[in-house]
Motif scaffolding. Structure first.
Motif, short mmCIF file in Angstrom:
data_model
loop_
_atom_site.label_atom_id
_atom_site.label_comp_id
_atom_site.label_asym_id
_atom_site.label_seq_id
_atom_site.Cartn_x
_atom_site.Cartn_y
_atom_site.Cartn_z
N VAL A 153 0.85 -1.19 0.00
CA VAL A 153 0.00 0.00 0.00
C VAL A 153 0.88 1.24 0.00
O VAL A 153 1.79 1.37 0.83
CB VAL A 153 -0.94 0.02 1.22
CG1 VAL A 153 -1.88 1.22 1.13
CG2 VAL A 153 -1.74 -1.29 1.30
N GLU A 154 0.61 2.14 -0.95
CA GLU A 154 1.40 3.36 -1.07
C GLU A 154 0.48 4.57 -1.19
O GLU A 154 -0.73 4.43 -1.40
CB GLU A 154 2.29 3.30 -2.32
CG GLU A 154 3.28 2.16 -2.35
CD GLU A 154 4.29 2.31 -3.48
OE1 GLU A 154 4.37 3.40 -4.08
OE2 GLU A 154 5.00 1.34 -3.75
N LYS A 155 1.07 5.74 -1.09
CA LYS A 155 0.34 6.98 -1.32
C LYS A 155 0.58 7.42 -2.75
O LYS A 155 1.72 7.50 -3.20
CB LYS A 155 0.80 8.06 -0.34
CG LYS A 155 0.00 9.35 -0.44
CD LYS A 155 0.60 10.45 0.42
CE LYS A 155 0.44 10.16 1.89
NZ LYS A 155 0.89 11.31 2.73
N ASP A 156 -0.50 7.71 -3.47
CA ASP A 156 -0.41 8.18 -4.85
C ASP A 156 -1.27 9.44 -4.97
O ASP A 156 -2.49 9.38 -4.81
CB ASP A 156 -0.91 7.10 -5.81
CG ASP A 156 -0.79 7.50 -7.27
OD1 ASP A 156 -0.13 8.52 -7.55
OD2 ASP A 156 -1.36 6.81 -8.13
N SER A 157 -0.62 10.57 -5.21
CA SER A 157 -1.33 11.85 -5.29
C SER A 157 -2.15 12.11 -4.03
O SER A 157 -3.28 12.61 -4.09
CB SER A 157 -2.22 11.91 -6.53
OG SER A 157 -1.47 11.73 -7.70
N GLY A 158 -1.58 11.74 -2.89
CA GLY A 158 -2.22 11.98 -1.61
C GLY A 158 -3.24 10.95 -1.19
O GLY A 158 -3.80 11.04 -0.09
N LYS A 159 -3.50 9.96 -2.05
CA LYS A 159 -4.51 8.95 -1.74
C LYS A 159 -3.88 7.55 -1.75
O LYS A 159 -2.89 7.31 -2.45
CB LYS A 159 -5.65 9.00 -2.77
CG LYS A 159 -6.40 10.32 -2.76
CD LYS A 159 -7.51 10.33 -3.79
CE LYS A 159 -8.27 11.66 -3.78
NZ LYS A 159 -9.36 11.67 -4.79
N PRO A 160 -4.45 6.62 -0.99
CA PRO A 160 -3.86 5.28 -0.94
C PRO A 160 -4.18 4.46 -2.18
O PRO A 160 -5.26 4.56 -2.76
CB PRO A 160 -4.52 4.65 0.30
CG PRO A 160 -5.82 5.36 0.44
CD PRO A 160 -5.58 6.76 -0.05
N VAL A 161 -3.21 3.65 -2.58
CA VAL A 161 -3.42 2.65 -3.63
C VAL A 161 -2.84 1.34 -3.13
O VAL A 161 -1.73 1.31 -2.57
CB VAL A 161 -2.79 3.07 -4.97
CG1 VAL A 161 -1.32 3.43 -4.80
CG2 VAL A 161 -2.96 1.99 -6.03
N ALA A 162 -3.59 0.27 -3.30
CA ALA A 162 -3.15 -1.05 -2.85
C ALA A 162 -2.81 -1.91 -4.06
O ALA A 162 -3.66 -2.16 -4.91
CB ALA A 162 -4.25 -1.72 -2.03
N TYR A 163 -1.56 -2.33 -4.12
CA TYR A 163 -1.10 -3.23 -5.17
C TYR A 163 -1.21 -4.66 -4.62
O TYR A 163 -0.61 -4.97 -3.59
CB TYR A 163 0.34 -2.91 -5.57
CG TYR A 163 0.49 -1.53 -6.18
CD1 TYR A 163 0.29 -1.34 -7.55
CD2 TYR A 163 0.81 -0.43 -5.39
CE1 TYR A 163 0.41 -0.07 -8.11
CE2 TYR A 163 0.94 0.84 -5.94
CZ TYR A 163 0.74 1.01 -7.30
OH TYR A 163 0.86 2.27 -7.86
N VAL A 164 -1.94 -5.50 -5.33
CA VAL A 164 -2.25 -6.84 -4.85
C VAL A 164 -1.51 -7.87 -5.70
O VAL A 164 -1.58 -7.83 -6.94
CB VAL A 164 -3.77 -7.09 -4.89
CG1 VAL A 164 -4.09 -8.53 -4.52
CG2 VAL A 164 -4.48 -6.12 -3.94
N TYR A 165 -0.82 -8.78 -5.03
CA TYR A 165 -0.02 -9.80 -5.71
C TYR A 165 -0.43 -11.19 -5.24
O TYR A 165 -0.82 -11.38 -4.09
CB TYR A 165 1.47 -9.61 -5.40
CG TYR A 165 2.05 -8.30 -5.86
CD1 TYR A 165 2.75 -8.21 -7.06
CD2 TYR A 165 1.90 -7.15 -5.09
CE1 TYR A 165 3.30 -7.00 -7.47
CE2 TYR A 165 2.44 -5.94 -5.50
CZ TYR A 165 3.13 -5.86 -6.69
OH TYR A 165 3.67 -4.67 -7.10
#
Length: 202
Positions: A153-165
């Motif tokens: 989970v990272e911050k992208d343009s101030g919002k969270p994005v979850a990369y799922v593997y």
């Protein structure tokens, strides 16, 4: 005073023994026996890794994920925050969040780690100081140890994005199955529906 004398004085008086790794590096077992080790110290490739103070994004994401996963997880699984996992003799990282088999949890809550075979999902919330480890080294270690699912989970343009593997068992490597922005809706490792925008309420 010479540099050699300064180093000798520091070695003998002000620095703890664990500053100087033994030949071959530390082992996973060592972490339970080293006195005065800073909280949340990890072992990566036989070296101690110390955690910097976390930003509020890190805490808020975990405050969203932990209750949501506990509500969704079936009876045979448990959710644990900031518990280390022994992956190999010289590898004992501490994921931000893990989902483990319930049978690995002791009745007296005395465990200080879990074994890789008991972990179903590992989650890392990326901080500026941990970006390389969370994006590159840790996923490789988790995959090689056979942990079936990994989220970053990272911050992208101030919002969270979850990369799922998910793990490819043939190659022991992770394959990206999706990048989730406002909501995280999955059917594996179990039915999950998490509103990532909840972070704005904290």
């Amino acid at each position: 005073m010479t540099a050699e004398a300064v180093i000798q004085e520091m070695t003998s008086s002000s620095l703890p023994d664990w500053v100087f790794p033994p030949p071959g590096g530390f082992t996973a077992e060592d972490l339970d026996h080293i006195p005065d080790l800073p909280a949340h110290t990890e072992l990566i490739d036989g070296s101690l890794v110390f955690v910097s103070p976390q930003a509020s994004f890190h805490t808020k994401i975990l405050d969203v994920l932990v209750p949501a996963l506990r509500q969704s997880a079936p009876e045979n699984l448990r959710v644990r925050r900031e518990m280390s996992v022994i992956l190999a003799e010289d590898q004992r990282p501490e994921p931000d969040l893990i989902v483990v088999n319930a049978e690995a949890v002791r009745d007296d809550d005395s465990e200080t780690f879990y074994e890789a075979k008991d972990v179903v999902l590992a989650v890392e919330v990326v901080s500026p100081e941990s970006t390389t480890r969370d994006r590159h080294r840790k996923p490789v270690l988790y995959a090689e140890a056979g942990i079936p699912h990994f989220w970053r989970v990272e911050k992208d343009s101030g919002k969270p994005v979850a990369y799922v593997y998910t793990l490819d068992p043939a190659t022991r490597s992770y394959a990206l199955t999706g990048a989730h922005y406002e909501s995280l809706k999955l059917t594996v490792p179990f039915d999950i529906a998490i509103d990532l925008t909840e972070i704005s309420k904290f």
